[in-house]
Design an enzyme around this catalytic site. Structure first.
Site, short mmCIF file in Angstrom:
data_model
loop_
_atom_site.label_atom_id
_atom_site.label_comp_id
_atom_site.label_asym_id
_atom_site.label_seq_id
_atom_site.Cartn_x
_atom_site.Cartn_y
_atom_site.Cartn_z
N GLY A 15 30.93 19.29 -14.75
CA GLY A 15 32.19 18.57 -14.59
C GLY A 15 32.25 17.58 -13.43
N LEU A 94 29.63 19.32 -25.23
CA LEU A 94 28.40 19.35 -26.02
C LEU A 94 28.58 19.76 -27.48
CD1 LEU A 94 25.85 20.69 -23.39
CD2 LEU A 94 26.22 18.35 -24.18
N ASN A 111 34.16 8.71 -24.59
CA ASN A 111 33.02 9.54 -24.22
C ASN A 111 32.17 8.78 -23.21
OD1 ASN A 111 31.12 11.72 -24.45
ND2 ASN A 111 29.83 10.39 -25.71
N HIS A 113 28.17 8.35 -22.10
CA HIS A 113 26.80 8.63 -22.52
C HIS A 113 25.85 8.12 -21.44
CE1 HIS A 113 23.59 9.43 -25.36
NE2 HIS A 113 23.05 8.28 -25.00
N ASP A 154 27.71 8.54 -31.36
CA ASP A 154 27.32 7.54 -30.36
C ASP A 154 27.41 6.10 -30.89
OD1 ASP A 154 26.87 9.35 -28.33
OD2 ASP A 154 24.74 9.58 -28.76
C1 GRF Z 1 26.78 13.28 -17.98
O1 GRF Z 1 25.49 12.85 -17.75
C2 GRF Z 1 27.38 12.51 -19.13
O2 GRF Z 1 26.88 11.22 -19.25
C3 GRF Z 1 26.98 13.34 -20.31
O3 GRF Z 1 27.03 14.66 -19.89
C4 GRF Z 1 26.85 14.71 -18.48
C5 GRF Z 1 28.01 15.48 -17.91
O4 GRF Z 1 27.86 15.74 -16.56
N1 GRF Z 1 27.82 13.05 -21.44
P1 GRF Z 1 29.05 16.39 -15.73
O5 GRF Z 1 29.39 17.72 -16.40
O6 GRF Z 1 30.20 15.44 -15.77
O7 GRF Z 1 28.51 16.58 -14.35
#
Ligand code: GRF
Length: 210
Positions: A15, A94, A111, A113, A154
């Site tokens: 997060g 996820l 989102n 990515h 995506d």
């Molecule tokens: C990030 O790298 C984002 O691009 C991907 O998942 C990761 C999440 O990281 N979708 P976090 O939980 O916000 O640290």
């Protein structure tokens, strides 16, 4: 009820992107918006801890309590709609969201990515796999993309991107770290633009209004 944009964030992991949104609202970089709930499919996601620390509602919704992914997605949609959420931010979430979910929030699901879409995206491209693929391809640049979600993985309209160089001695970890720093600036900026009505969709393009 205030007229602020009500944001729901979906998370599965640490997060840090969620944190960047929380911080940007707290320090006024994002105005006219509030995070009203954070939902995770993982009970032990550290993102939920962060949420509680900031006195934001944190919900763990267990996929095992739903018979299938369709009904799980609907459960998430119901929680978000009950709270009048006007923007859904996926921040390291996820699980796949079903099309019925996506149709209930048209143009209202963002989102992040960790690569430059439309390259290095698609099914199975998440976490370190993305960075490994970038390194294997010998790409000289990578970065991150904020995009709207549509019904193809995506594929939705690109809102903002940030570019970072790929260095010769990069590992997936060092590249991920360089990109993550950009993610923490880019996501709040996209939400700021959305909350202030500066994002306009024109076909496949996203225009940023002055
Ligand atoms: C990030 O790298 C984002 O691009 C991907 O998942 C990761 C999440 O990281 N979708 P976090 O939980 O916000 O640290």
């Amino acid at each position: 009820m205030s007229d602020k944009l009500r944001i729901g964030v979906l998370v599965s992991g640490g997060g840090t992107n969620l944190q960047s949104l929380i911080d940007s609202i707290a320090n006024g970089k994002i105005q006219n918006a509030e995070i009203v709930c954070v939902i995770s499919n993982k009970s032990n996601a550290y993102a939920l801890e962060r949420t509680r620390k900031h006195k934001i509602e944190a919900l763990f919704i267990n996929p095992k309590d739903s018979p299938d992914s369709e009904r799980y997605s609907q459960k998430l949609a119901d929680e978000l709609k009950t709270r009048n959420v006007g923007l859904v931010c996926l921040a390291g979430f996820l699980l796949k969201l079903e099309q019925s979910f996506i149709r209930q929030f048209p143009g209202r699901i963002m989102n992040i990515h960790p690569a430059l879409l439309p390259a290095f995206g698609g099914k199975g491209m998440y976490g370190h796999r993305v960075h490994e693929a970038v390194l294997d391809a010998g790409a000289k640049f990578s970065g991150c993309t904020i995009h709207f979600i549509d019904e193809i993985f995506d594929h939705g309209t690109i809102i903002l991107q940030a570019v970072v160089p790929v260095l010769q001695d990069d590992t997936p970890e060092t590249l991920a770290k360089r990109i993550l720093e950009q993610e923490h600036k880019l996501y709040p900026e996209a939400v700021r633009l959305f909350a202030s009505g500066k994002i306009k969709l024109q076909g496949r393009k996203c225009l940023i209004l002055p």
